[in-house]
Design a protein around this motif. Structure first.
Motif, PDB file in Angstrom:
ATOM      1  N   VAL A  62       5.056 -48.025   0.175  1.00  0.00           N
ATOM      2  CA  VAL A  62       4.143 -47.334  -0.747  1.00  0.00           C
ATOM      3  C   VAL A  62       4.534 -47.700  -2.177  1.00  0.00           C
ATOM      4  CG1 VAL A  62       3.307 -45.098  -1.553  1.00  0.00           C
ATOM      5  CG2 VAL A  62       3.842 -45.436   0.872  1.00  0.00           C
ATOM      6  N   PRO A  63       3.597 -48.242  -2.986  1.00  0.00           N
ATOM      7  CA  PRO A  63       3.945 -48.630  -4.362  1.00  0.00           C
ATOM      8  C   PRO A  63       4.321 -47.427  -5.220  1.00  0.00           C
ATOM      9  CG  PRO A  63       1.573 -48.853  -3.980  1.00  0.00           C
ATOM     10  CD  PRO A  63       2.191 -48.557  -2.660  1.00  0.00           C
ATOM     11  N   ARG A  64       5.471 -47.525  -5.882  1.00  0.00           N
ATOM     12  CA  ARG A  64       5.952 -46.478  -6.785  1.00  0.00           C
ATOM     13  C   ARG A  64       6.547 -47.140  -8.020  1.00  0.00           C
ATOM     14  NH1 ARG A  64       7.607 -44.830  -1.674  1.00  0.00           N
ATOM     15  NH2 ARG A  64       7.063 -42.701  -1.037  1.00  0.00           N
ATOM     16  N   GLU A  65       6.516 -46.418  -9.121  1.00  0.00           N
ATOM     17  CA  GLU A  65       7.163 -46.923 -10.332  1.00  0.00           C
ATOM     18  C   GLU A  65       8.676 -46.814 -10.199  1.00  0.00           C
ATOM     19  OE1 GLU A  65       5.796 -45.239 -13.928  1.00  0.00           O
ATOM     20  OE2 GLU A  65       3.727 -45.947 -13.703  1.00  0.00           O
ATOM     21  N   ASN A  66       9.356 -47.822 -10.725  1.00  0.00           N
ATOM     22  CA  ASN A  66      10.826 -47.837 -10.752  1.00  0.00           C
ATOM     23  C   ASN A  66      11.449 -47.687  -9.368  1.00  0.00           C
ATOM     24  OD1 ASN A  66      10.765 -47.989 -13.604  1.00  0.00           O
ATOM     25  ND2 ASN A  66      10.532 -45.757 -13.722  1.00  0.00           N
ATOM     26  N   CYS A  67      10.821 -48.258  -8.360  1.00  0.00           N
ATOM     27  CA  CYS A  67      11.375 -48.219  -6.999  1.00  0.00           C
ATOM     28  C   CYS A  67      11.913 -49.596  -6.632  1.00  0.00           C
ATOM     29  CB  CYS A  67      10.306 -47.770  -6.003  1.00  0.00           C
ATOM     30  SG  CYS A  67      10.901 -47.698  -4.292  1.00  0.00           S
ATOM     31  N   GLU A  68      13.225 -49.676  -6.491  1.00  0.00           N
ATOM     32  CA  GLU A  68      13.874 -50.945  -6.130  1.00  0.00           C
ATOM     33  C   GLU A  68      14.064 -51.011  -4.612  1.00  0.00           C
ATOM     34  OE1 GLU A  68      14.587 -53.355  -8.149  1.00  0.00           O
ATOM     35  OE2 GLU A  68      14.393 -52.401 -10.126  1.00  0.00           O
ATOM     36  N   ILE A  69      13.728 -52.162  -4.018  1.00  0.00           N
ATOM     37  CA  ILE A  69      13.934 -52.370  -2.580  1.00  0.00           C
ATOM     38  C   ILE A  69      15.232 -53.147  -2.388  1.00  0.00           C
ATOM     39  CG2 ILE A  69      12.987 -53.304  -0.451  1.00  0.00           C
ATOM     40  CD1 ILE A  69      11.336 -51.023  -1.609  1.00  0.00           C
ATOM     41  N   LYS A  70      16.126 -52.582  -1.586  1.00  0.00           N
ATOM     42  CA  LYS A  70      17.442 -53.195  -1.393  1.00  0.00           C
ATOM     43  C   LYS A  70      17.775 -53.292   0.095  1.00  0.00           C
ATOM     44  CE  LYS A  70      19.144 -51.110  -5.708  1.00  0.00           C
ATOM     45  NZ  LYS A  70      20.159 -50.215  -6.307  1.00  0.00           N
ATOM     46  N   PRO A  71      18.542 -54.327   0.486  1.00  0.00           N
ATOM     47  CA  PRO A  71      18.958 -54.440   1.897  1.00  0.00           C
ATOM     48  C   PRO A  71      20.154 -53.558   2.202  1.00  0.00           C
ATOM     49  CG  PRO A  71      19.779 -56.308   0.648  1.00  0.00           C
ATOM     50  CD  PRO A  71      18.980 -55.474  -0.328  1.00  0.00           C
ATOM     51  N   ILE A  72      20.219 -53.088   3.449  1.00  0.00           N
ATOM     52  CA  ILE A  72      21.370 -52.302   3.897  1.00  0.00           C
ATOM     53  C   ILE A  72      22.390 -53.198   4.597  1.00  0.00           C
ATOM     54  CG2 ILE A  72      22.105 -50.409   5.436  1.00  0.00           C
ATOM     55  CD1 ILE A  72      19.379 -49.132   4.978  1.00  0.00           C
ATOM     56  N   LEU A  73      21.894 -54.219   5.291  1.00  0.00           N
ATOM     57  CA  LEU A  73      22.776 -55.124   6.045  1.00  0.00           C
ATOM     58  C   LEU A  73      22.519 -56.576   5.671  1.00  0.00           C
ATOM     59  CD1 LEU A  73      21.496 -52.864   8.366  1.00  0.00           C
ATOM     60  CD2 LEU A  73      23.484 -53.770   9.557  1.00  0.00           C
ATOM     61  N   LYS A  74      23.494 -57.402   5.917  1.00  0.00           N
ATOM     62  CA  LYS A  74      23.345 -58.844   5.831  1.00  0.00           C
ATOM     63  C   LYS A  74      24.108 -59.454   6.991  1.00  0.00           C
ATOM     64  CE  LYS A  74      23.933 -62.913   2.927  1.00  0.00           C
ATOM     65  NZ  LYS A  74      24.481 -63.480   1.670  1.00  0.00           N
ATOM     66  N   ASP A  75      23.469 -60.343   7.718  1.00  0.00           N
ATOM     67  CA  ASP A  75      24.081 -60.943   8.918  1.00  0.00           C
ATOM     68  C   ASP A  75      24.511 -59.867   9.904  1.00  0.00           C
ATOM     69  OD1 ASP A  75      23.738 -63.454   7.819  1.00  0.00           O
ATOM     70  OD2 ASP A  75      25.738 -63.515   6.953  1.00  0.00           O
ATOM     71  N   SER A  76      23.706 -58.788   9.997  1.00  0.00           N
ATOM     72  CA  SER A  76      23.950 -57.655  10.909  1.00  0.00           C
ATOM     73  C   SER A  76      25.220 -56.881  10.590  1.00  0.00           C
ATOM     74  CB  SER A  76      23.983 -58.134  12.373  1.00  0.00           C
ATOM     75  OG  SER A  76      22.744 -58.688  12.726  1.00  0.00           O
ATOM     76  N   ILE A  77      25.728 -57.019   9.375  1.00  0.00           N
ATOM     77  CA  ILE A  77      26.916 -56.291   8.919  1.00  0.00           C
ATOM     78  C   ILE A  77      26.521 -55.407   7.743  1.00  0.00           C
ATOM     79  CG2 ILE A  77      29.164 -56.548   7.790  1.00  0.00           C
ATOM     80  CD1 ILE A  77      29.647 -58.999   9.464  1.00  0.00           C
ATOM     81  N   ILE A  78      26.932 -54.150   7.774  1.00  0.00           N
ATOM     82  CA  ILE A  78      26.578 -53.210   6.712  1.00  0.00           C
ATOM     83  C   ILE A  78      27.222 -53.646   5.398  1.00  0.00           C
ATOM     84  CG2 ILE A  78      26.769 -50.825   5.923  1.00  0.00           C
ATOM     85  CD1 ILE A  78      26.865 -49.990   8.888  1.00  0.00           C
ATOM     86  N   THR A  79      26.389 -53.756   4.352  1.00  0.00           N
ATOM     87  CA  THR A  79      26.886 -54.117   3.027  1.00  0.00           C
ATOM     88  C   THR A  79      26.745 -52.951   2.045  1.00  0.00           C
ATOM     89  OG1 THR A  79      24.725 -55.087   2.503  1.00  0.00           O
ATOM     90  CG2 THR A  79      26.443 -56.585   3.305  1.00  0.00           C
ATOM     91  N   ASP A  80      25.791 -52.066   2.282  1.00  0.00           N
ATOM     92  CA  ASP A  80      25.588 -50.892   1.429  1.00  0.00           C
ATOM     93  C   ASP A  80      25.888 -49.648   2.271  1.00  0.00           C
ATOM     94  OD1 ASP A  80      24.641 -48.802  -0.179  1.00  0.00           O
ATOM     95  OD2 ASP A  80      23.050 -50.033  -1.045  1.00  0.00           O
TER      96      ASP A  80
END
Length: 474
Positions: A62-80
């Motif tokens: 859903v489009p929102r102002e000031n909403c950043e899309i970020k990944p939780i995992l990379k290569d199936s490993i949790i980064t955040d």
């Protein structure tokens, strides 16, 4: 759930309602042991608005102002880690209504996780969620259980990675495994590079921006109007929405050619390219703007890069830098002994015809495609196990759903390994194939005899992380 040492009582998966968590680079799956499919399949990305609130699931589109899309995992490993905890808590408590005190959790993990990461994962789950018990299971092991094949070769074509893992008696042979980053994201970036470098007349706009559109076919310009009332979105949100377009492109337009496109014979190479450029091989792909492009040879070249990653040359140097040459070798420090087969006296007249490691698999090259990865892995497996593993090659992951991939892979492996009887196993149901690791975990945790495998927080504190990780979570 009892944490005592009584292992004579047999509990079924439906009695303890274990939770299965399968975190992936593109999607994360959560559900109950014993179910056929996960209750929750959600994006492994999250939205963060200006006030710090995190958004999960379909709401991130859903489009929102000031909403950043970020990944939780990379290569199936949790980064955040903070976002991962928030996401799991959201689905555990709001969707599944988990009772932490009475329900254990089984978490799937890739084979390339290191000891510090595994320690942090276990400690985080014990401290944050206070589950009754916990178990870490390697994803290839879960897939082998889903197929009922204790000895197999798991070929997982995922979003961030392509991995090849031998599984013997349910134990992953990490030292014989291979992994590259020529997976779904690699194909997405090829498509993105191709479209953006072809012609600025090709309009790529996310669906949420389009108000009206008129169907056109390139080179005719796109005819569409944009909504005026949408909020001002961030660059990361627009990139994420464009990634969905490349993902749909990959799923609908790509097809693996029956033969190699890069033939060493110039005349043969020309005839192959002419064949795949015929009108009968062409397909249309429509962008959200209503503009369609015609794809002939290109849609086969993209799919061919699964087998030959060198076939596509990136125009954008920044994208090309994200994919340095990779031959698939995994360097990982293992603190425990892997499966060691019983040594037998080998007859000198052995007729095994699989190339030895470093022979016949393009090992001199710095880049290995899918067939070379599998052939090299087979050549490193103990000769007494090789025939059994080659007869049970399980192909899984979303990228494996590209049409004609299984047929092409079978032909190449049969030609590369004339002394082995190659047999590929790929589930026909697409939903089942992309969820295989989760389903395998569901099968594993629902076994009555699995009750003794759960590790409680008390046992973890008493035995220590090192002993639990090395002896219990294999």
């Amino acid at each position: 759930m009892s944490s005592g040492g009584n292992t004579t009582t047999v509990y079924g998966g439906d009695e303890i309602s274990a939770i299965i968590l399968d975190p992936g680079s593109y999607n994360t799956r959560i559900g109950y042991a014993g179910d056929d499919f996960p209750k929750v399949t959600t994006s492994s990305f999250y939205g963060q608005v200006g006030n710090g609130k995190r958004i999960f699931g379909e709401d991130i589109n859903v489009p929102r102002e000031n909403c950043e899309i970020k990944p939780i995992l990379k290569d199936s490993i949790i980064t955040d880690w903070d976002a991962a905890i928030d996401q799991y808590k959201y689905y555990f408590e709001d969707t599944l209504k988990v009772d932490y005190k009475d329900q254990p959790v089984l978490i799937t993990e890739p084979i390339w996780t290191e000891l510090p990461y595994r320690q942090k994962l276990i400690e985080t789950f014990y401290e944050t969620f206070d589950f009754a018990g916990l178990y870490l299971a390697k994803a290839p092991t879960c897939i082998s259980f889903q197929q009922g094949r204790p000895n197999c070769l798991v070929v997982d074509l995922g979003h961030d990675t392509v991995s090849v893992t031998p599984v013997i008696d349910g134990i992953c042979l990490i030292k014989n495994s291979m992994r590259t980053n020529y997976g779904g994201r690699f194909l997405n970036d090829e498509i993105k590079d191709f479209v953006k470098s072809r012609d600025p007349k090709i309009a790529v706009e996310p669906t949420y921006k389009i108000k009206t559109k008129t169907p056109t076919v390139y080179p005719d310009p796109a005819e569409y109007t944009v909504k005026k009332t949408i909020p001002t979105t961030t660059e990361s949100f627009n990139k994420f929405q464009q990634q969905r377009i490349w993902h749909e492109f990959k799923e609908t337009a790509l097809e693996v050619p029956e033969r190699k496109l890069n033939s060493t014979n110039p005349q043969q190479a020309l005839s192959i390219k002419e064949f795949y450029s015929q009108d009968s091989q062409k397909r249309l792909f429509e962008f959200p703007t209503g503009q369609s492009i015609t794809l002939g040879l290109e849609r086969f070249q993209f799919a061919e890069s699964i087998f030959d990653p060198k076939i596509y040359k990136f125009s954008d140097e920044n994208i090309a830098k994200a994919y340095p040459p990779n031959n698939g070798e995994i360097k990982i420090s293992s603190h425990y002994n892997e499966y060691r087969p019983l040594k037998r006296i080998r007859k000198p007249e052995s007729n095994q015809s699989t190339p030895a490691p470093g022979e016949g698999d393009d090992s001199s090259e710095k880049i290995r495609g899918l067939s070379h990865l599998i052939t090299h892995t087979l050549s490193t497996i103990d000769i007494d196990l090789r025939a059994s593993v080659a007869h049970n090659i399980i192909v899984t992951g979303g990228v494996s759903l590209i049409p004609q991939l299984i047929e092409r892979l079978y032909n190449e492996l049969s030609n590369s390994n004339p002394g082995l009887k190659i047999r590929l196993h790929a589930v026909g149901n697409s939903s089942e194939r992309v969820n295989q690791a989760w389903i395998g975990g569901s099968v594993l945790a629902s076994l009555g005899t699995f009750h003794q495998m759960w590790v409680t927080k008390h046992e973890y504190n008493e035995a220590g992380a090192d002993r639990i990780l090395n002896q219990r979570f294999r």
